[in-house]
Motif scaffolding. Structure first.
Motif, mmCIF file in Angstrom:
data_model
loop_
_atom_site.group_PDB
_atom_site.id
_atom_site.type_symbol
_atom_site.label_atom_id
_atom_site.label_comp_id
_atom_site.label_asym_id
_atom_site.label_seq_id
_atom_site.Cartn_x
_atom_site.Cartn_y
_atom_site.Cartn_z
ATOM 1 N N SER A 200 0.833 -1.197 0.000
ATOM 2 C CA SER A 200 0.000 0.000 0.000
ATOM 3 C C SER A 200 0.872 1.253 0.000
ATOM 4 O O SER A 200 0.561 2.241 -0.669
ATOM 5 C CB SER A 200 -0.927 0.000 1.224
ATOM 6 N N ALA A 201 1.961 1.209 0.748
ATOM 7 C CA ALA A 201 2.866 2.354 0.817
ATOM 8 C C ALA A 201 3.516 2.622 -0.544
ATOM 9 O O ALA A 201 3.674 3.782 -0.951
ATOM 10 C CB ALA A 201 3.934 2.119 1.877
ATOM 11 N N GLU A 202 3.892 1.555 -1.244
ATOM 12 C CA GLU A 202 4.508 1.717 -2.566
ATOM 13 C C GLU A 202 3.511 2.286 -3.571
ATOM 14 O O GLU A 202 3.858 3.133 -4.385
ATOM 15 C CB GLU A 202 5.040 0.366 -3.052
ATOM 16 N N ARG A 203 2.270 1.825 -3.495
ATOM 17 C CA ARG A 203 1.241 2.335 -4.400
ATOM 18 C C ARG A 203 0.991 3.823 -4.147
ATOM 19 O O ARG A 203 0.864 4.617 -5.084
ATOM 20 C CB ARG A 203 -0.053 1.536 -4.231
ATOM 21 N N THR A 204 0.931 4.169 -2.888
ATOM 22 C CA THR A 204 0.730 5.572 -2.534
ATOM 23 C C THR A 204 1.896 6.424 -2.999
ATOM 24 O O THR A 204 1.709 7.527 -3.543
ATOM 25 C CB THR A 204 0.541 5.728 -1.024
ATOM 26 N N SER A 205 3.102 5.917 -2.813
ATOM 27 C CA SER A 205 4.304 6.642 -3.219
ATOM 28 C C SER A 205 4.319 6.860 -4.731
ATOM 29 O O SER A 205 4.647 7.960 -5.209
ATOM 30 C CB SER A 205 5.552 5.880 -2.788
ATOM 31 N N ASP A 206 3.966 5.814 -5.500
ATOM 32 C CA ASP A 206 3.929 5.938 -6.953
ATOM 33 C C ASP A 206 2.921 6.993 -7.379
ATOM 34 O O ASP A 206 3.226 7.863 -8.207
ATOM 35 C CB ASP A 206 3.552 4.597 -7.593
#
Length: 320
Positions: A200-206
């Motif tokens: 979820s953190a990676e998706r948000t960061s992207d």
């Protein structure tokens, strides 16, 4: 970042890795990276470390994008190709002894492909010995009269009504329009698989990264550029600039994705056929990947860099 002023008084910012290291970096062969619609040179940040080991990487922010000037004119692919030509000429040294300093490689993503096709039409394919085209059909719009339909054109931005709707959304809620673009360009959002491992953190960061870059531009200007981009048909121009009889020796690698929310892979892959059509020497290669979407260079940077380096070295390109 470095900068230069175009002939119509627009400042273009660009990355030049030759100025970041020692003197040997200035002598490396040149590689141009051209980003797509609403992006910037920052979209290549995961690729530049690998590519710059062998090449002096030049990565511009297109006019109207990133840190380059946000002018109210020049929203045509033709003008962006002229900007590219002016940037290339900055590095021309007629007294250069080393031939590798006179030859370029190029990678275009999405809109960046159209800019390279326009460049070739206006200025020939010189000085580029190799070009990589990433997930862009030679015609975004649907053209049923020539059989160019949903199998080849853009999945959604393919007619006047879709364009008008997109321009309206850009005007009223640009963040909404950009989030729609992001959802179409990342494979794990466009065509998610159970094997996708993004947190979820990676998706948000992207999303935050691509949204931040997109929001740097003027929505009105973006809408005008998209209108020009979607209407242009490069099919015959690609044959004329790269195909038999063109005089071009530039080698081409076309990369498409089965998980692109922008194009069915059959669309971009036709570019290789246009280059090779009727030629004894097939100078265009094609690869269809399954591990990334429209922005596959972002999702699989190691794989992408390896394919580019293999191609630039005239080796067999293997997707793994």
């Amino acid at each position: 970042m470095q900068s230069f002023r175009t002939n119509d008084n627009v400042t273009i910012k660009y990355i030049d890795t030759g100025l970041l290291g020692g003197g040997e970096d200035l002598q490396k062969p040149l590689l141009m990276l051209i980003h797509g619609f609403t992006g910037s040179s920052a979209v290549w940040q995961r690729n530049i470390p690998s590519l710059s080991k062998e090449y002096r990487v030049i990565a511009p922010d297109l006019r109207g994008h990133g840190d380059s000037d946000k002018c109210r004119h020049g929203y045509q692919v033709m003008r962006l190709a002229k900007d590219l030509r002016e940037l290339v000429l900055l590095f021309e040294d007629p007294e250069a002894v080393d031939s590798k300093q006179k030859l370029w490689k190029a990678v275009g993503g999405s809109l960046g492909c159209s800019i390279l096709w326009c460049y070739a039409s206006l200025f020939t394919t010189n000085p580029f010995t190799h070009m990589v085209f990433v997930d862009q059909s030679p015609l975004q719009n649907s053209d049923p009269t020539s059989g160019w339909d949903h199998r080849f054109c853009n999945r959604s931005m393919n007619n006047a009504l879709a364009l008008s709707s997109f321009q309206t959304t850009l005007a009223l809620s640009p963040a909404t329009a950009h989030r729609g673009t992001i959802a179409a360009c990342l494979s794990y959002l466009a065509y998610p698989l159970p094997t996708d491992i993004q947190t979820s953190a990676e998706r948000t960061s992207d999303e935050e990264f691509f949204l931040r870059e997109a929001m740097k531009g003027d929505p009105w200007w973006y809408g005008k550029l998209m209108a020009d981009h979607t209407a242009l048909d490069w099919r015959h121009a690609i044959q004329a600039s790269f195909g038999p009889g063109s005089g071009s020796t530039t080698k081409v690698l076309v990369i498409a994705s089965t998980r692109s929310g922008c194009f069915p892979s059959a669309g971009p892959i036709t570019v290789a056929g246009l280059v090779n059509d009727g030629a004894e020497e097939k100078r265009a290669k094609r690869v269809v990947v399954h591990w990334g979407g429209h922005w596959l260079y972002w999702e699989g940077p190691e794989r992408f860099a390896r394919m580019c380096l293999e191609f630039f070295g005239d080796l067999e390109v293997v997707d793994a």
